[in-house]
Motif scaffolding. Structure first.
Motif, PDB file in Angstrom:
ATOM      1  N   THR A 203      28.849  -4.671  19.022  1.00 49.97           N
ATOM      2  CA  THR A 203      27.925  -4.562  20.101  1.00 49.97           C
ATOM      3  C   THR A 203      27.774  -2.698  20.274  1.00 49.97           C
ATOM      4  O   THR A 203      28.470  -2.035  20.327  1.00 49.97           O
ATOM      5  CB  THR A 203      28.512  -4.891  21.466  1.00 49.97           C
ATOM      6  N   ILE A 204      26.342  -2.507  20.274  1.00 52.78           N
ATOM      7  CA  ILE A 204      26.096  -0.943  20.506  1.00 52.78           C
ATOM      8  C   ILE A 204      25.329  -0.954  21.829  1.00 52.78           C
ATOM      9  O   ILE A 204      24.737  -1.934  22.233  1.00 52.78           O
ATOM     10  CB  ILE A 204      25.408  -0.381  19.426  1.00 52.78           C
ATOM     11  N   SER A 205      25.112   0.388  22.432  1.00 52.76           N
ATOM     12  CA  SER A 205      24.403   0.495  23.592  1.00 52.76           C
ATOM     13  C   SER A 205      23.603   1.766  23.440  1.00 52.76           C
ATOM     14  O   SER A 205      23.959   2.717  22.737  1.00 52.76           O
ATOM     15  CB  SER A 205      25.519   0.420  24.755  1.00 52.76           C
ATOM     16  N   ARG A 206      22.924   1.957  24.394  1.00 52.91           N
ATOM     17  CA  ARG A 206      21.986   3.141  24.487  1.00 52.91           C
ATOM     18  C   ARG A 206      21.658   3.245  25.939  1.00 52.91           C
ATOM     19  O   ARG A 206      21.130   2.481  26.860  1.00 52.91           O
ATOM     20  CB  ARG A 206      20.627   3.033  23.762  1.00 52.91           C
ATOM     21  N   GLY A 207      22.005   4.837  26.459  1.00 50.53           N
ATOM     22  CA  GLY A 207      21.801   5.041  27.895  1.00 50.53           C
ATOM     23  C   GLY A 207      20.179   5.146  27.971  1.00 50.53           C
ATOM     24  O   GLY A 207      19.416   5.363  26.939  1.00 50.53           O
TER      25      GLY A 207
ATOM     26  N   GLY B  32      26.230   6.872  35.356  1.00 51.67           N
ATOM     27  CA  GLY B  32      26.429   5.534  35.091  1.00 51.67           C
ATOM     28  C   GLY B  32      26.197   4.935  33.467  1.00 51.67           C
ATOM     29  O   GLY B  32      25.628   4.125  33.134  1.00 51.67           O
ATOM     30  N   GLY B  33      26.426   6.185  32.572  1.00 53.32           N
ATOM     31  CA  GLY B  33      26.420   5.941  31.189  1.00 53.32           C
ATOM     32  C   GLY B  33      24.934   6.174  30.806  1.00 53.32           C
ATOM     33  O   GLY B  33      24.770   5.808  29.661  1.00 53.32           O
ATOM     34  N   ALA B  34      24.251   6.513  31.445  1.00 49.77           N
ATOM     35  CA  ALA B  34      22.813   6.832  30.944  1.00 49.77           C
ATOM     36  C   ALA B  34      22.613   7.704  29.891  1.00 49.77           C
ATOM     37  O   ALA B  34      21.731   7.552  29.076  1.00 49.77           O
ATOM     38  CB  ALA B  34      21.866   7.405  32.069  1.00 49.77           C
ATOM     39  N   SER B 101      11.762  14.782  31.394  1.00 43.13           N
ATOM     40  CA  SER B 101      11.596  14.327  30.158  1.00 43.13           C
ATOM     41  C   SER B 101      12.290  12.881  30.322  1.00 43.13           C
ATOM     42  O   SER B 101      13.158  12.505  31.013  1.00 43.13           O
ATOM     43  CB  SER B 101      12.420  15.079  29.016  1.00 43.13           C
ATOM     44  N   ALA B 102      11.925  11.987  29.381  1.00 44.93           N
ATOM     45  CA  ALA B 102      12.500  10.474  29.439  1.00 44.93           C
ATOM     46  C   ALA B 102      13.947  10.596  28.805  1.00 44.93           C
ATOM     47  O   ALA B 102      14.629   9.688  29.444  1.00 44.93           O
ATOM     48  CB  ALA B 102      11.620   9.723  28.517  1.00 44.93           C
ATOM     49  N   THR B 103      14.063  11.468  27.711  1.00 43.33           N
ATOM     50  CA  THR B 103      15.399  11.488  27.266  1.00 43.33           C
ATOM     51  C   THR B 103      15.706  12.989  27.025  1.00 43.33           C
ATOM     52  O   THR B 103      15.317  13.852  26.963  1.00 43.33           O
ATOM     53  CB  THR B 103      15.520  10.728  26.024  1.00 43.33           C
ATOM     54  N   ILE B 104      17.329  12.915  27.210  1.00 44.49           N
ATOM     55  CA  ILE B 104      17.923  14.349  27.075  1.00 44.49           C
ATOM     56  C   ILE B 104      17.361  14.734  25.619  1.00 44.49           C
ATOM     57  O   ILE B 104      17.242  16.161  25.501  1.00 44.49           O
ATOM     58  CB  ILE B 104      19.310  14.200  27.112  1.00 44.49           C
ATOM     59  N   SER B 106      14.634  14.318  23.767  1.00 40.81           N
ATOM     60  CA  SER B 106      13.170  14.856  23.836  1.00 40.81           C
ATOM     61  C   SER B 106      13.111  16.177  24.642  1.00 40.81           C
ATOM     62  O   SER B 106      12.447  17.246  24.390  1.00 40.81           O
ATOM     63  CB  SER B 106      12.382  13.714  24.485  1.00 40.81           C
ATOM     64  N   ALA B 107      13.969  16.448  25.861  1.00 38.44           N
ATOM     65  CA  ALA B 107      13.933  17.609  26.789  1.00 38.44           C
ATOM     66  C   ALA B 107      14.463  18.711  25.621  1.00 38.44           C
ATOM     67  O   ALA B 107      13.974  19.690  25.558  1.00 38.44           O
ATOM     68  CB  ALA B 107      14.938  17.464  27.763  1.00 38.44           C
ATOM     69  N   MET B 108      15.506  18.541  24.761  1.00 43.34           N
ATOM     70  CA  MET B 108      16.224  19.560  24.032  1.00 43.34           C
ATOM     71  C   MET B 108      15.152  19.780  22.944  1.00 43.34           C
ATOM     72  O   MET B 108      15.118  21.100  22.269  1.00 43.34           O
ATOM     73  CB  MET B 108      17.501  19.268  23.468  1.00 43.34           C
ATOM     74  N   ARG B 109      14.454  18.801  22.308  1.00 42.50           N
ATOM     75  CA  ARG B 109      13.423  19.205  21.547  1.00 42.50           C
ATOM     76  C   ARG B 109      12.376  20.181  21.769  1.00 42.50           C
ATOM     77  O   ARG B 109      11.908  21.251  21.032  1.00 42.50           O
ATOM     78  CB  ARG B 109      12.816  17.934  20.942  1.00 42.50           C
ATOM     79  N   HIS B 110      11.880  19.829  23.012  1.00 36.56           N
ATOM     80  CA  HIS B 110      11.016  20.769  23.648  1.00 36.56           C
ATOM     81  C   HIS B 110      11.292  22.201  24.071  1.00 36.56           C
ATOM     82  O   HIS B 110      10.798  23.145  23.671  1.00 36.56           O
ATOM     83  CB  HIS B 110      10.302  20.242  24.955  1.00 36.56           C
ATOM     84  N   LEU B 111      12.697  22.185  24.222  1.00 37.56           N
ATOM     85  CA  LEU B 111      13.244  23.654  24.270  1.00 37.56           C
ATOM     86  C   LEU B 111      13.606  24.269  23.323  1.00 37.56           C
ATOM     87  O   LEU B 111      13.338  25.568  23.139  1.00 37.56           O
ATOM     88  CB  LEU B 111      14.774  23.287  25.001  1.00 37.56           C
ATOM     89  N   ASP B 112      13.972  23.571  22.232  1.00 37.01           N
ATOM     90  CA  ASP B 112      14.129  24.177  20.652  1.00 37.01           C
ATOM     91  C   ASP B 112      12.849  24.757  20.435  1.00 37.01           C
ATOM     92  O   ASP B 112      12.782  25.839  19.796  1.00 37.01           O
ATOM     93  CB  ASP B 112      14.713  23.032  19.978  1.00 37.01           C
ATOM     94  N   SER B 113      11.536  23.759  20.458  1.00 35.17           N
ATOM     95  CA  SER B 113      10.258  24.468  20.007  1.00 35.17           C
ATOM     96  C   SER B 113       9.802  25.707  20.676  1.00 35.17           C
ATOM     97  O   SER B 113       8.998  26.436  20.011  1.00 35.17           O
ATOM     98  CB  SER B 113       9.515  23.291  20.139  1.00 35.17           C
ATOM     99  N   MET B 114      10.418  26.147  21.636  1.00 29.94           N
ATOM    100  CA  MET B 114      10.065  27.156  22.380  1.00 29.94           C
ATOM    101  C   MET B 114      11.226  28.380  22.457  1.00 29.94           C
ATOM    102  O   MET B 114      11.068  29.264  23.019  1.00 29.94           O
ATOM    103  CB  MET B 114       9.754  26.871  23.829  1.00 29.94           C
ATOM    104  N   SER B 115      12.328  28.077  21.719  1.00 30.86           N
ATOM    105  CA  SER B 115      13.522  28.755  21.842  1.00 30.86           C
ATOM    106  C   SER B 115      13.254  30.430  21.650  1.00 30.86           C
ATOM    107  O   SER B 115      13.622  31.162  21.971  1.00 30.86           O
ATOM    108  CB  SER B 115      14.574  28.119  21.090  1.00 30.86           C
ATOM    109  N   VAL B 116      12.567  30.469  20.320  1.00 35.63           N
ATOM    110  CA  VAL B 116      12.414  31.797  19.583  1.00 35.63           C
ATOM    111  C   VAL B 116      11.736  32.715  20.550  1.00 35.63           C
ATOM    112  O   VAL B 116      12.078  33.886  21.107  1.00 35.63           O
ATOM    113  CB  VAL B 116      11.821  31.658  18.135  1.00 35.63           C
ATOM    114  N   ILE B 117      10.358  32.159  21.079  1.00 36.61           N
ATOM    115  CA  ILE B 117       9.535  32.951  22.093  1.00 36.61           C
ATOM    116  C   ILE B 117      10.310  33.285  23.290  1.00 36.61           C
ATOM    117  O   ILE B 117      10.385  34.326  23.767  1.00 36.61           O
ATOM    118  CB  ILE B 117       8.104  32.298  22.136  1.00 36.61           C
TER     119      ILE B 117
END
Lengths: 240, 140
Positions: A203-207, B32-34, B101-104, B106-117
């Protein structure tokens, strides 16, 4: 031959490595929480990456399936509008739409057979290795749960696709479960036309705010919705 | 004109506020483990690195100056506003991105894409402002 506890209609369960003589302590008649012990020894950091790539591959396959289905369905519908046998063609178009959308969405390929860590349950089923796995595969097909046969030494495995577990209201994690059935090698053929089948689950899960699927400690005590029926089938098919 | 001391303090507080807000929003989002603990741990370390660059620049100026720089001096408002806009955007960007952002990931990807500038502009603005306010102090 393995020594196990006979329960209900004859199913026996033993822990692997305990075939020598000591009585096994697996409570087959109990809940799955007891039957499949925690798997805290999983290499957690390494799990996320393959699951993500697998998920993306599945998404890509699903997208292709749905796209081709929609194109095929649309083309068939176009033909139906022009032709005479519109009823048949319209039905074909609808079938293509439905098979593409539902078929692709349903089938999430299961994990590699070697990713099922932890202990296994052993059941003794009637028939040869092939017959035992075949009967399990038929049962899974009846439950609309795709499975894949993965032959090879030391064991032949039957691995199910991931089963999406229904999430409760307000839940912040979603879960998937998969099952692996193995015959051969350490799951030695029992005497009297019986075959030992070892069952393992994952069983695996994703937040809801992350992308990677990974096994968490809380997942190990989670009881899959498919397990009660599966257990009942294995007990029903037990070697007499 | 704006007091150099107030300007420096304002920039420093902005960076700290961004870091604290980021930590708070990350904790709120992961409840809650999100977000798995190991993912929170990994991304938190990356976010510390995000703020470490700016804090290093600020700390470098504070520790390199023997006297309390900026006391009783002032710098141009334009310089302060420019520094505050660049530093504020780069400091408060992560919490906003994580919240929206929907997920952490994706947020970090956006941040990384702008990190140098982003890191270059924010660090340059900080260095520029702190050096200007330091010179103002010396010319007194």
């Amino acid at each position: 031959m393995s020594i196990g506890r006979r329960v209900g209609n004859g199913a026996r369960a033993v822990l692997p490595g305990n075939e020598g003589g000591r009585r096994a302590l697996v409570p087959v008649g109990g809940t799955r929480r007891h039957a499949l012990p925690p798997r805290c020894d999983l290499p957690l950091p390494e799990w996320g990456i393959p699951q993500v790539s697998s998920s993306r591959r599945v998404d890509a396959v699903a997208a292709v399936c749905v796209s081709s289905s929609l194109v095929g369905g649309g083309a068939t519908m176009r033909l139906a509008q022009r032709g005479k046998s519109s009823g048949v063609l319209m039905s074909a178009a609808a079938a293509l739409f439905l098979s593409g959308c539902f078929g692709a969405a349903r089938n999430i390929p299961g994990p590699p057979a070697d990713q099922f860590a932890g202990q296994e349950l052993k059941y003794s089923l009637a028939g040869t290795d092939e017959a035992a796995l075949g009967s399990i595969q038929k049962y899974l097909a009846r439950q609309d749960l795709p499975s894949e046969l993965r032959p090879g030494p030391p064991r032949t495995y039957l691995v199910t696709s991931y089963i999406e577990e229904p999430s409760t209201t307000g839940a912040r994690r979603v879960r998937r479960s998969a099952y692996r059935f193995g015959t051969g090698a350490t799951a030695q053929a029992a005497s009297g036309g019986c075959t030992d089948v070892v069952v393992a689950s994952l069983t695996i899960s994703r937040g809801i705010h992350e992308e990677a699927w990974s096994p968490q400690p809380a997942d190990q005590s989670f009881e899959s919705t498919a397990w009660p029926g599966l257990k009942e089938f294995l007990q029903r098919s037990a070697c007499p | 004109m704006i007091s150099s001391r107030a300007g420096r303090l304002g920039l420093f507080v902005t960076i700290l506020a961004g870091a604290v807000l980021t930590a708070a929003i990350l904790a709120w989002q992961s409840r809650g483990g999100a977000i798995s603990p190991e993912v929170v741990d990994r991304e938190a370390k990356r976010l510390v690195g995000h703020y470490a660059v700016m804090l290093a620049v600020v700390a470098g100026f504070y520790f390199s100056e023997r006297n309390a720089a900026g006391d009783g001096t002032s710098t141009a408002v334009e310089a302060f506003v420019l520094a505050m806009v660049l530093v504020g955007t780069w400091s408060l960007g992560p919490p906003v991105l994580i919240a929206l952002s929907a997920t952490i990931e994706s947020a970090m990807r956006h941040l990384d894409s702008m990190s140098v500038i982003g890191a270059s502009l924010a660090s340059a603005a900080l260095a520029f402002y702190f050096s200007r306010s330091g010179k103002a102090d010396e010319s007194r």
